[in-house]
Design a protein around this motif. Structure first.
Motif, PDB file in Angstrom:
ATOM      1  N   VAL A  16      11.535 -20.156 -10.086  1.00  0.00           N
ATOM      2  CA  VAL A  16      10.289 -19.408 -10.305  1.00  0.00           C
ATOM      3  C   VAL A  16      10.606 -18.007 -10.835  1.00  0.00           C
ATOM      4  O   VAL A  16      10.057 -17.554 -11.850  1.00  0.00           O
ATOM      5  CB  VAL A  16       9.472 -19.327  -8.988  1.00  0.00           C
ATOM      6  N   GLU A  21       7.859 -15.441   0.301  1.00  0.00           N
ATOM      7  CA  GLU A  21       7.435 -16.679   0.973  1.00  0.00           C
ATOM      8  C   GLU A  21       8.562 -17.237   1.831  1.00  0.00           C
ATOM      9  O   GLU A  21       8.337 -17.729   2.942  1.00  0.00           O
ATOM     10  CB  GLU A  21       7.023 -17.744  -0.058  1.00  0.00           C
ATOM     11  N   VAL A  70       5.738 -23.108 -10.611  1.00  0.00           N
ATOM     12  CA  VAL A  70       5.229 -22.807  -9.257  1.00  0.00           C
ATOM     13  C   VAL A  70       4.560 -24.053  -8.672  1.00  0.00           C
ATOM     14  O   VAL A  70       4.763 -24.399  -7.503  1.00  0.00           O
ATOM     15  CB  VAL A  70       4.241 -21.616  -9.274  1.00  0.00           C
ATOM     16  N   ALA A  83       2.505 -16.912  -7.904  1.00  0.00           N
ATOM     17  CA  ALA A  83       2.499 -17.688  -6.656  1.00  0.00           C
ATOM     18  C   ALA A  83       1.196 -17.484  -5.898  1.00  0.00           C
ATOM     19  O   ALA A  83       0.643 -18.424  -5.329  1.00  0.00           O
ATOM     20  CB  ALA A  83       3.690 -17.282  -5.795  1.00  0.00           C
ATOM     21  N   ALA A 118       8.317 -20.320  -3.215  1.00  0.00           N
ATOM     22  CA  ALA A 118       8.279 -19.915  -4.627  1.00  0.00           C
ATOM     23  C   ALA A 118       8.845 -18.513  -4.825  1.00  0.00           C
ATOM     24  O   ALA A 118       9.259 -18.161  -5.928  1.00  0.00           O
ATOM     25  CB  ALA A 118       6.847 -19.994  -5.146  1.00  0.00           C
ATOM     26  N   THR A 119       8.828 -17.710  -3.773  1.00  0.00           N
ATOM     27  CA  THR A 119       9.295 -16.320  -3.901  1.00  0.00           C
ATOM     28  C   THR A 119      10.123 -15.940  -2.669  1.00  0.00           C
ATOM     29  O   THR A 119       9.996 -16.577  -1.614  1.00  0.00           O
ATOM     30  CB  THR A 119       8.103 -15.338  -3.976  1.00  0.00           C
ATOM     31  N   ARG A 146       5.666 -25.888  -5.268  1.00  0.00           N
ATOM     32  CA  ARG A 146       4.644 -26.070  -4.213  1.00  0.00           C
ATOM     33  C   ARG A 146       4.533 -27.542  -3.805  1.00  0.00           C
ATOM     34  O   ARG A 146       4.377 -27.857  -2.631  1.00  0.00           O
ATOM     35  CB  ARG A 146       3.278 -25.630  -4.743  1.00  0.00           C
TER      36      ARG A 146
END
Ligand SMILES: NC(=O)c1ccc[n+]([C@@H]2O[C@H](COP(=O)([O-])OP(=O)(O)OC[C@H]3O[C@@H](n4cnc5c(N)ncnc54)[C@H](O)[C@@H]3O)[C@@H](O)[C@H]2O)c1
Ligand SMILES: [Zn+2]
Length: 456
Positions: free
Chosen positions: A276, A311, A297, A378, A307-308, A301
């Motif tokens: 990502v 997160e 993304v 995201a 995704a980050t 998911r």
């Protein structure tokens, strides 16, 4: 059953994908021409060894082979020089000579460590990969073997192809859910490196894959292996700028793992974040569209992966909330780098990748801008209804969240020799793999960006 052949520059070995293979190992080794006079050394980790070690040893002994087994602690920290020394010590004590064959029974950690041990032990003995994770569909193909240095992932290694890869997909059924999700990150990468059709298939197959539907899972693994095998065959030694495309998402991933001391988030989780973030970097550099970032993304998911970094941290997968500048420091040790720049393999579309060198002066700002963009993307895509939610890593083999200081990834990890009587709690058989549809990978020239670049 599916057998794929990996073939390049005088190297040729089979990747056999079949449920129940471990029971038939004697016959498989026979077919590979391994005679009974050759001592076998099964390397595993403590989790996989407890599940499958006794079964594998029994299958080999009943076929007339002499077998020793050694289990290292489970987890990325076993990919260290200290563990390599312990493993090779066990090999010496077990009387493994130059005719010996090492069998790497486990995920990518055991595969990379075992392959490297085979490469250096007595200047090289033969080895066979017995992968037990989804992620190992990637790790066991292509002959790259390595251990980590506290400063950099996979920095001590070799190109050393196995005699064969024997993939018993029935073993996947005992994988902890976190490892299932993590394992699919490399499959997302292979789809993105392949084409839009593979990406679309992966989206619709995500549910079945997370449930480990035997037919769909085997097809996915075979397709992923085919993508990797094609790229490796094109550039086995990573000397033509082709194989480096497999490093999509990995410049970031390796930096995150190193910054975590190889004990925080799993490799696949780091790759998900890396895919990502690096796609966001490609958008920042004018090389990819925001639509591609959205696509990546959504894929991440669909498999319940972070995704980050935020997160990952919120889910308890990342221990240290570092900033982009701190991670950039670790990226400077990436082995793709040439000169002072940091090299990324950036997607501009499914199947289209270019190698891009970002100067040290531009790196921190570019990464920070890309991270902001990744976080925005995201936020715009909440997890779909019914999708797997990011779960804290309780219970996973790598779940320990301790206060180990930075860069402690190569702390000695002591293993143990098998007593030959460990429990064998492997799950039942799954139906045989269906034939896959190998997807070729291609690379196109991406539009020029504001940084120095070298095309793949
Ligand atoms: N050589 C390559 O080309 C290549 C490519 C991709 C990744 N890798 C490497 O692979 C490693 C990651 O591999 P991984 O994700 O397989 O990790 P891993 O080997 O640590 O396995 C994941 C965890 O699952 C457990 N486990 C494995 N199989 C199991 C099973 N069948 N049932 C229950 N538990 C099981 C293990 O004990 C471990 O705790 C990283 O070090 C990465 O760098 C290498
Ligand atoms: Zn990887």
């Amino acid at each position: 059953m599916t057998t794929l052949w990996v073939a390049y520059e005088g190297v040729r070995y089979p990747v056999v994908v079949r449920a129940g293979l471990f029971q038939e190992l004697g016959r498989e080794l026979d077919a590979l021409g391994v005679d009974r006079a050759r001592p076998l050394f099964v390397l595993s980790d403590e989790a996989v060894g407890a599940l499958y070690g006794a079964r594998v040893e029994a299958a080999l002994r009943s076929a007339g082979y002499a077998v020793a087994r050694y289990d290292v602690p489970a987890g990325e920290r076993s990919k260290s020089l200290a563990t390599l020394e312990a493993v090779t010590g066990a090999m010496l004590r077990a009387g493994i000579d130059r005719r010996g064959v090492l069998l790497a029974l486990g995920g990518g950690v055991v595969g990379d460590l075992g392959g490297f041990a085979a490469a250096v032990y007595m200047r090289g003995i033969e080895y066979v990969q017995l992968p037990t994770t989804i992620l190992a569909h990637d790790a066991s193909v292509g002959g790259k073997v390595a251990v980590n240095h506290p400063l950099a992932k996979n920095i001590l290694g070799a190109f050393y192809p196995p005699l064969a890869v024997l993939y018993d997909v029935a073993a996947l059924r005992t994988l902890p859910p976190r490892e299932v999700r993590s394992g699919y990150a490399e499959l997302i990468k292979h789809a993105l490196l392949s084409d839009a059709a593979f990406v679309a298939w992966l989206h619709q197959a995500a549910g079945a894959l997370l449930r480990l539907d035997p037919i769909v899972t085997a097809e996915a693994l075979v397709r992923g292996i085919a993508v990797k095998a094609a790229i490796v065959a094109d550039d086995p030694k990573e000397s033509r700028g082709v194989r480096e495309r497999l490093n999509v998402g990995h410049t970031v991933a390796h930096a995150l793992e190193a910054a975590e001391g190889f004990g925080g988030l799993l490799h696949g989780e780091a790759v998900a974040v890396g895919l990502v973030w690096e796609t966001a970097l490609a958008v920042e550099l004018g090389r990819a569209s925001p639509a591609l970032l959205t696509e990546v993304v959504r894929l991440v998911r669909a498999f319940g992966l972070p995704a980050t970094p935020a997160e990952a941290a919120a889910a308890g997968l990342l221990r240290r909330a570092a900033d982009a500048a701190a991670w950039a420091t670790f990226m400077r040790y990436d082995k793709k780098n040439r000169g002072r720049g940091v090299r990324f393999a950036l997607l501009s579309a499914p199947g289209a990748v270019a190698l891009v060198d970002v100067s040290p002066e531009a790196l921190t700002d570019a990464l920070a801008a890309a991270l902001r963009r990744a976080e925005e993307a995201a936020r715009a895509i909440p997890a779909p209804e019914g999708a797997v939610r990011l779960a804290p890593p309780h219970g996973g083999p790598d779940a320990a969240v301790d206060g180990t200081p930075l860069g402690s990834g190569s702390e000695p990890a002591t293993g143990r020799m098998s007593t030959g009587g460990s429990p064998d709690a492997a799950a039942g058989r799954t139906p045989a793999a269906g034939p896959g549809s190998p997807a070729g990978a291609s690379a196109e020239r991406a539009p020029a960006g504001p940084v120095a670049e070298e095309e793949g």
